[in-house]
Design an enzyme around this catalytic site. Structure first.
Site, mmCIF file in Angstrom:
data_model
loop_
_atom_site.group_PDB
_atom_site.id
_atom_site.type_symbol
_atom_site.label_atom_id
_atom_site.label_comp_id
_atom_site.label_asym_id
_atom_site.label_seq_id
_atom_site.Cartn_x
_atom_site.Cartn_y
_atom_site.Cartn_z
ATOM 1 N NE ARG A 105 -4.066 -1.649 2.009
ATOM 2 C CZ ARG A 105 -5.618 -1.587 3.168
ATOM 3 N NH1 ARG A 105 -5.010 -1.706 3.932
ATOM 4 N NH2 ARG A 105 -6.719 -2.382 2.341
ATOM 5 C CE LYS A 165 -10.863 -4.935 8.321
ATOM 6 N NZ LYS A 165 -10.008 -4.002 7.467
ATOM 7 N N GLY A 175 -5.742 -5.778 2.234
ATOM 8 C CA GLY A 175 -4.648 -5.181 2.726
ATOM 9 C C GLY A 175 -4.047 -7.332 2.782
ATOM 10 N N GLY A 190 -12.469 -4.251 1.661
ATOM 11 C CA GLY A 190 -14.137 -3.823 1.959
ATOM 12 C C GLY A 190 -13.831 -2.715 0.231
HETATM 13 N N1 LIG Z 1 -11.311 -18.108 10.707
HETATM 14 C C1 LIG Z 1 -10.511 -17.013 10.430
HETATM 15 N N2 LIG Z 1 -10.218 -17.109 12.346
HETATM 16 C C2 LIG Z 1 -9.818 -15.604 13.151
HETATM 17 N N3 LIG Z 1 -9.555 -14.396 11.988
HETATM 18 C C3 LIG Z 1 -8.788 -15.700 10.964
HETATM 19 C C4 LIG Z 1 -9.906 -16.548 9.716
HETATM 20 N N4 LIG Z 1 -9.436 -16.562 8.179
HETATM 21 C C5 LIG Z 1 -9.094 -15.191 8.463
HETATM 22 N N5 LIG Z 1 -8.335 -14.687 9.213
HETATM 23 C C6 LIG Z 1 -8.023 -13.390 9.365
HETATM 24 O O1 LIG Z 1 -8.740 -12.001 8.529
HETATM 25 C C7 LIG Z 1 -8.073 -11.188 8.483
HETATM 26 C C8 LIG Z 1 -7.890 -10.489 7.313
HETATM 27 O O2 LIG Z 1 -9.002 -10.079 6.882
HETATM 28 P P1 LIG Z 1 -9.624 -8.651 6.250
HETATM 29 O O3 LIG Z 1 -10.898 -9.048 6.339
HETATM 30 O O4 LIG Z 1 -9.222 -8.313 7.354
HETATM 31 O O5 LIG Z 1 -8.991 -9.290 4.680
HETATM 32 P P2 LIG Z 1 -7.875 -8.307 4.125
HETATM 33 O O6 LIG Z 1 -7.143 -8.807 2.463
HETATM 34 O O7 LIG Z 1 -7.358 -7.757 4.591
HETATM 35 O O8 LIG Z 1 -9.291 -6.854 3.437
HETATM 36 P P3 LIG Z 1 -8.999 -5.371 4.382
HETATM 37 O O9 LIG Z 1 -7.700 -4.408 3.216
HETATM 38 O O10 LIG Z 1 -10.499 -4.983 3.674
HETATM 39 O O11 LIG Z 1 -9.055 -5.684 5.273
HETATM 40 C C9 LIG Z 1 -6.354 -11.762 8.777
HETATM 41 O O12 LIG Z 1 -5.650 -10.952 9.500
HETATM 42 C C10 LIG Z 1 -6.610 -13.191 9.085
HETATM 43 O O13 LIG Z 1 -5.598 -13.926 10.663
HETATM 44 O O1 LIG Z 2 -7.782 -1.988 5.662
HETATM 45 C C1 LIG Z 2 -9.089 -1.830 4.941
HETATM 46 O O2 LIG Z 2 -9.920 -2.534 4.105
HETATM 47 C C2 LIG Z 2 -8.638 -0.128 4.702
HETATM 48 O O3 LIG Z 2 -7.676 0.836 4.975
HETATM 49 C C3 LIG Z 2 -10.122 0.264 5.522
HETATM 50 O O4 LIG Z 2 -9.838 0.051 6.689
HETATM 51 P P1 LIG Z 2 -11.447 0.298 7.780
HETATM 52 O O5 LIG Z 2 -11.578 -1.203 7.455
HETATM 53 O O6 LIG Z 2 -10.695 -0.003 9.610
HETATM 54 O O7 LIG Z 2 -12.428 0.816 7.776
#
Ligand SMILES: Nc1ncnc2c1ncn2[C@@H]1O[C@H](COP(=O)(O)OP(=O)(O)OP(=O)(O)O)[C@@H](O)[C@H]1O
Ligand SMILES: O=C(O)[C@H](O)COP(=O)(O)O
Length: 397
Positions: free
Chosen positions: A37, A201, A354, A377
């Site tokens: 990023r 999330k 991310g 998201g």
């Molecule tokens: N079964 C699970 N239980 C708990 N945490 C989990 C599980 N599977 C995945 N994760 C966690 O989900 C996290 C990532 O989720 P997230 O929704 O933030 O995705 P992302 O790709 O980072 O998208 P964003 O950029 O929107 O945050 C990781 O840190 C991972 O450890």
């Molecule tokens: O990691 C993300 O998806 C963005 O940085 C937004 O973060 P947030 O879900 O905490 O608003």
């Protein structure tokens, strides 16, 4: 894109406030584990340096509660990394008020081509509330607002949306590129079109399924997202991640998928662990029979095979959120397998988020994907066809 960009405004000699998404993953010591990023923001920052602007960068990091400075969420490590990547000094405004006295002083002292990073905008409660006064205070530091935080464009916050009420507002090059690439791939997607959802999330992202069901042919759900669906279908999920208030919604989505003929796939087995720890005792169990004191931290081997079959012939795939807690090697197998399966897809592959992007990059598959979006998201909401508030506020051409 019908929005003005950096190229439509004169930036020389101007204080340009740039909202970036420097919300990067870090280890327990605070070291940045993936800087995609930060690197993605470099074209905008370098352009501004070369054009003789005074550059003031803003970002959030994580989700602090808005009660002032917290070391864990400080952007200081980002200032250091940015400085290394630019090979240039990046000043850092250590300021719990974010746009307080120190930030004001440092922004006034900037000369053309110099760069300043403000502290985490979420140290101030007004940020996530899109508070007018905080937006005005941030805006007071500059002459032009550039939004380049695609990953946060789905949030209507003070530094992403409210600030545009006080300054000329244009898009940065990252936002321009994300919209161009994803818009093209998703406008009239080649089919079968498969969405893969995972991550943690859940409450944030589960809502997109309703709209996705109108667009895709299959939805594959793994990661922390799966257990709410399993529980809603009557399974035992032990201590796995659960969004209890979303169980009715999950049930509704399962029914809607059936009615629309969209295949909605859930894991059939999971790697269940006794605690949320890298060296926790773990074993593979059926997804709906997780022992009471265990939690599912990865998809199991039968699920990996099932998901791989579903992905194999896809012509467009969007993947958002890892399949398990991939930061811990014992629970990274499912995410690795899905990344590998995606690297073999002959059609369009878009990775969002991310952590998902970091996983693909760390596994060495980045150049096998069509596009790695900096938005998690945000890319999902874009895919749903929603207007992102951080883009809606920008000036039209
Ligand atoms: N079964 C699970 N239980 C708990 N945490 C989990 C599980 N599977 C995945 N994760 C966690 O989900 C996290 C990532 O989720 P997230 O929704 O933030 O995705 P992302 O790709 O980072 O998208 P964003 O950029 O929107 O945050 C990781 O840190 C991972 O450890
Ligand atoms: O990691 C993300 O998806 C963005 O940085 C937004 O973060 P947030 O879900 O905490 O608003």
């Amino acid at each position: 894109m019908n929005k003005k960009t950096l190229k439509d405004v004169t930036t020389k000699g101007k204080r340009v406030l740039v909202r970036c998404d420097f919300n990067v993953p870090q280890d327990s010591e605070g070291a940045i584990t993936d800087d995609i990023r930060i690197r993605a923001a470099l074209p905008t920052i370098k352009y501004l340096i070369n054009s003789g602007a005074m550059i003031i960068l803003m970002s959030h990091l994580g989700r602090p509660k808005g009660e002032g400075y917290e070391k864990k969420y400080s952007l200081k490590p980002v200032a250091q990394r940015l400085s290394e990547l630019l090979n240039l000094k990046v000043s850092f405004a250590e300021d719990g008020d974010v746009a307080g006295e120190n930030a004001k002083k440092l922004s006034q002292e900037l000369k053309e081509g110099q760069v300043l990073l403000l502290e985490n905008v979420r140290f101030v409660k007004g940020e996530t509330k899109n508070d007018k006064e905080f937006a005005r205070k941030l805006a007071g530091l500059g002459d032009i607002f550039v939004n380049d935080a695609f990953g946060t464009a789905h949030r209507a916050h003070a530094s992403t949306a409210g600030i545009a009420d006080f300054l000329p507002a244009v898009a940065g090059f990252l936002i321009e590129k994300e919209i161009a690439v994803m818009g093209k791939a998703l406008d009239n997607p080649d089919r079968p079109f498969v969405a893969i959802l995972g991550g943690a999330k859940v409450s944030d992202k589960i809502g997109v399924i309703n709209n996705l069901l109108e667009k895709v042919d299959k939805i594959v759900i793994g990661g922390g997202m799966a257990y709410t669906f399993v529980k809603a279908s009557g399974g035992e999920i032990g201590k796995s991640l659960l969004e209890a208030e979303k169980m009715d919604y999950a049930k509704e989505m399962l029914e809607k998928a059936k009615a629309k003929g969209v295949k909605l796939l859930l894991p059939v087995d999971t790697v269940a662990a006794s605690e949320f720890k890298a060296d926790a005792e773990h074993r593979v169990v059926d997804i709906d029979k997780i022992p009471e004191d265990y939690m599912g931290l990865d998809i199991g081997p039968r699920t990996v095979e099932l998901f791989k079959q579903e992905i194999k012939d896809a012509k467009t795939v969007v993947w958002n959120g890892p399949m398990g807690v991939f930061e811990m090697p014992a629970f990274a197998v499912g995410t690795k397998a899905i990344a590998e399966a995606l690297s073999r897809v002959s059609g369009t592959t878009i990775i969002g988020g991310g952590d998902s992007a970091a996983a693909v990059e760390q596994l060495g598959y980045a150049d096998k994907m069509t596009h790695i979006s900096t938005g998690g998201g945000a890319s999902l909401e874009f895919l749903e066809g929603l207007e992102l508030p951080g883009i809606a506020v920008l000036e039209e051409v």
